[in-house]
Write an enzyme that holds these catalytic residues in place. Structure first.
Site, PDB file in Angstrom:
ATOM      1  N   ALA A 156      -2.904   2.251   4.871  1.00 14.44           N
ATOM      2  CA  ALA A 156      -3.120   2.668   3.476  1.00 14.44           C
ATOM      3  C   ALA A 156      -1.801   2.878   2.757  1.00 14.44           C
ATOM      4  O   ALA A 156      -1.623   2.453   1.603  1.00 14.44           O
ATOM      5  CB  ALA A 156      -3.952   3.952   3.443  1.00 14.44           C
ATOM      6  N   TYR A 157      -0.867   3.522   3.431  1.00 14.95           N
ATOM      7  CA  TYR A 157       0.438   3.816   2.831  1.00 14.95           C
ATOM      8  C   TYR A 157       1.195   2.530   2.514  1.00 14.95           C
ATOM      9  O   TYR A 157       1.716   2.348   1.408  1.00 14.95           O
ATOM     10  CB  TYR A 157       1.227   4.689   3.799  1.00 14.95           C
ATOM     11  CG  TYR A 157       2.488   5.296   3.237  1.00 14.95           C
ATOM     12  CD1 TYR A 157       2.452   6.164   2.150  1.00 14.95           C
ATOM     13  CD2 TYR A 157       3.730   5.033   3.822  1.00 14.95           C
ATOM     14  CE1 TYR A 157       3.601   6.744   1.657  1.00 14.95           C
ATOM     15  CE2 TYR A 157       4.892   5.616   3.347  1.00 14.95           C
ATOM     16  CZ  TYR A 157       4.822   6.463   2.257  1.00 14.95           C
ATOM     17  OH  TYR A 157       5.974   7.042   1.772  1.00 14.95           O
ATOM     18  N   VAL A 158       1.214   1.609   3.479  1.00 20.22           N
ATOM     19  CA  VAL A 158       1.922   0.346   3.277  1.00 20.22           C
ATOM     20  C   VAL A 158       1.246  -0.502   2.198  1.00 20.22           C
ATOM     21  O   VAL A 158       1.919  -1.180   1.414  1.00 20.22           O
ATOM     22  CB  VAL A 158       2.037  -0.418   4.612  1.00 20.22           C
ATOM     23  CG1 VAL A 158       2.455  -1.866   4.378  1.00 20.22           C
ATOM     24  CG2 VAL A 158       3.043   0.269   5.516  1.00 20.22           C
ATOM     25  N   SER A 160      -0.171   0.571  -0.450  1.00 16.63           N
ATOM     26  CA  SER A 160       0.253   1.101  -1.750  1.00 16.63           C
ATOM     27  C   SER A 160       1.712   0.779  -2.043  1.00 16.63           C
ATOM     28  O   SER A 160       2.074   0.455  -3.173  1.00 16.63           O
ATOM     29  CB  SER A 160       0.020   2.615  -1.800  1.00 16.63           C
ATOM     30  OG  SER A 160       0.878   3.308  -0.907  1.00 16.63           O
ATOM     31  N   LYS A 161       2.555   0.845  -1.017  1.00 16.11           N
ATOM     32  CA  LYS A 161       3.990   0.645  -1.225  1.00 16.11           C
ATOM     33  C   LYS A 161       4.362  -0.838  -1.341  1.00 16.11           C
ATOM     34  O   LYS A 161       5.284  -1.200  -2.075  1.00 16.11           O
ATOM     35  CB  LYS A 161       4.770   1.303  -0.087  1.00 16.11           C
ATOM     36  CG  LYS A 161       4.633   2.814  -0.027  1.00 16.11           C
ATOM     37  CD  LYS A 161       5.164   3.482  -1.290  1.00 16.11           C
ATOM     38  CE  LYS A 161       5.211   4.985  -1.154  1.00 16.11           C
ATOM     39  NZ  LYS A 161       5.819   5.658  -2.323  1.00 16.11           N
TER      40      LYS A 161
END
Length: 249
Positions: A156-158, A160-161
């Site tokens: 999820a973090y990747v 978004s980034k």
């Protein structure tokens, strides 16, 4: 203090400025002579501490609450910066949210929350920055070196980034002719509360040994990169992703 030689006092808006990398960025930019608007989402006390540290050293700063994903709140944030200090020259979007989970197990409401803060928040702040930054200004977003290392549980973090990295050069090109730079900093493992939360000593030690320099980064390491990118010395760097990670992939 060192300052850029401009015709006006320079002003920075830093989202997520109450703690971690954002706070270090606020303090470093203030050391370089910029007036700083310290944005925070919830922790008013921490934001006031950041302001107090800056003003005690002779700098100028105010704290302003705003949800970065709320366009009206971010507009009000920029309005306050202009009212207090006369304009905006530097915008650093350090606000972020981290959630770790295998993709198969991720609660989609958590995914929505991560995307809202990290992706929509960056887009909203970038949009307002594009409208408000003065000539000679800079916008700096934040990604993560995990976009390249692709550690499990960071899906999820990747997601978004990685989107942030994709729009960096697009925005830089859209601001052609205005003398404004757009870059994204992608830190590696950095000793912040956000990074350390939920990790045991062995995992932290393993991550610290991943870079050839064999240590975790510090918020001050990242703040120095941001200070350079937003200075006159770094103004030729534009549309780039800088992996500030001690030599990781």
């Amino acid at each position: 203090m060192t300052t850029d030689h401009r015709t006006h006092a320079r002003v920075a808006v830093v989202t997520g400025g109450s703690r971690g990398i954002g706070r270090a960025v606020c303090e470093r930019l203030a050391q370089n002579g910029l007036a700083v608007v310290v944005n925070y989402a919830r922790d008013a006390a921490a934001a006031k501490e950041t302001v107090a540290t800056i003003t005690a050293a002779g700098g100028r700063a105010v704290s302003v609450q705003a949800d970065v994903a709320d366009e009206n709140a971010v507009t009000a944030l920029f309005d306050r910066a202009e009212q207090e200090f006369g304009g905006v020259d530097v915008v650093v979007n350090a606000a972020g949210r981290l959630a770790l989970s295998p993709i198969a197990d991720l609660d989609l409401e958590v995914l929505d929350a991560v995307l809202r803060t990290n992706l929509r928040g960056t887009f909203v702040v970038a949009q307002r920055a594009a409208r408000r930054l003065r000539a000679g200004g800079s916008f700096v977003a934040f990604s993560t070196s995990v976009v390249a290392t692709r550690f499990p549980a960071y899906g999820a973090y990747v997601a978004s980034k990685g989107a942030i990295e994709s729009i960096t050069l697009i925005l830089a090109r859209e601001l052609r002719g205005r003398d404004i730079t757009v870059n994204t900093v992608a830190p590696g493992p950095t000793a912040t509360d956000l990074f350390l939360d939920g990790k045991g000593p062995e995992q932290i030690e393993q991550l610290a040994k991943a870079p050839p320099l064999e240590r975790l980064g510090t918020p001050q390491d990242i703040a120095r990169v941001v200070a350079f990118l937003t200075s006159s010395e770094g103004h030729w760097i534009n549309g780039q992703i800088l992996r500030a990670n001690g030599g990781m992939v």
